[in-house]
Design a protein around this motif. Structure first.
Motif, short mmCIF file in Angstrom:
data_model
loop_
_atom_site.label_atom_id
_atom_site.label_comp_id
_atom_site.label_asym_id
_atom_site.label_seq_id
_atom_site.Cartn_x
_atom_site.Cartn_y
_atom_site.Cartn_z
N VAL A 142 0.86 -1.18 0.00
CA VAL A 142 0.00 0.00 0.00
C VAL A 142 0.89 1.23 0.00
CG1 VAL A 142 -1.81 1.28 1.23
CG2 VAL A 142 -1.78 -1.23 1.32
N PHE A 143 0.64 2.14 -0.93
CA PHE A 143 1.32 3.44 -0.97
C PHE A 143 0.28 4.47 -0.56
CE2 PHE A 143 3.32 0.86 -4.36
CZ PHE A 143 4.60 0.80 -3.85
N GLU A 144 0.61 5.29 0.44
CA GLU A 144 -0.37 6.24 0.95
C GLU A 144 0.26 7.60 1.23
OE1 GLU A 144 -1.80 4.55 4.60
OE2 GLU A 144 0.19 4.54 5.50
N ILE A 145 -0.60 8.58 1.32
CA ILE A 145 -0.18 9.93 1.67
C ILE A 145 -0.40 10.10 3.17
CG2 ILE A 145 -0.54 12.40 1.27
CD1 ILE A 145 0.47 10.80 -1.18
N PRO A 146 0.67 10.34 3.94
CA PRO A 146 0.51 10.49 5.38
C PRO A 146 -0.51 11.58 5.72
CG PRO A 146 2.83 10.37 4.81
CD PRO A 146 2.07 10.48 3.52
N GLY A 147 -1.42 11.26 6.64
CA GLY A 147 -2.43 12.22 7.06
C GLY A 147 -3.67 12.25 6.18
N HIS A 148 -3.67 11.47 5.10
CA HIS A 148 -4.80 11.42 4.17
C HIS A 148 -5.18 9.96 3.94
CE1 HIS A 148 -4.52 15.71 3.25
NE2 HIS A 148 -3.21 15.53 3.28
N PRO A 149 -5.93 9.37 4.86
CA PRO A 149 -6.20 7.93 4.79
C PRO A 149 -6.97 7.47 3.56
CG PRO A 149 -7.52 8.97 6.50
CD PRO A 149 -6.57 10.00 6.01
N LEU A 150 -7.60 8.38 2.84
CA LEU A 150 -8.36 7.99 1.65
C LEU A 150 -7.58 8.27 0.36
CD1 LEU A 150 -11.97 9.09 2.68
CD2 LEU A 150 -10.91 6.83 2.84
N ALA A 151 -6.28 8.53 0.48
CA ALA A 151 -5.43 8.75 -0.69
C ALA A 151 -4.38 7.65 -0.71
CB ALA A 151 -4.78 10.14 -0.64
#
Length: 141
Positions: A30-39
């Motif tokens: 999983v690649f995610e944007i910290p602080g943006h759980p739906l991104a």
């Protein structure tokens, strides 16, 4: 693991995808944007390669959901992603053979920039490959 510039992000994506390619079926990244759980963009190892998913943003309580706009969904569709009829039940998905991790990495970068509208200096994070336990063959028991 985190990366904050294009070169680092692409290298991180390629490294993780190559690692996933050698992991058992059912493993994921999983690649995610910290602080943006739906991104986030995630990939699951399949016998054929990878199944990719892009978060539709339509999960969780309605007040906290941030569904992708029809414009963003159309962009994903133009990139070859399948848009499910019910985004509250499934995310947009796409199957990859895994033969070209660099091309997949470029597509991940494009999704964060054009679908999630991240700034060019965005930070992406991953926990690395989440290994699926390998299934034992009956003859090895």
């Amino acid at each position: 693991m985190k990366a904050s510039n294009r070169e680092q992000r692409l290298a991180l994506f390629v490294h993780c995808l190559q690692e996933l390619l050698h992991a058992p079926s059912g493993s994921a990244i999983v690649f995610e944007i910290p602080g943006h759980p739906l991104a986030y963009v995630q990939f699951e190892r399949t016998p054929e390669g990878f199944k990719g998913e892009v978060c539709s943003g339509n999960w969780g309580p309605r007040k906290k959901a941030h569904p992708l706009s029809s414009t963003m969904l159309n962009r994903l569709r133009a990139m070859g992603w399948q848009i499910p009829p019910r985004l509250r039940e499934n995310n947009p998905s796409k199957t990859f053979t895994g033969e070209d991790p660099s091309a997949i990495a470029e597509e991940i970068e494009q999704i964060f920039l054009e679908i999630f509208l991240c700034s060019p200096d965005y930070t992406v994070r991953t926990e690395g490959v989440l290994q699926s336990p390998e299934k034992k063959h009956p003859e090895s028991l």
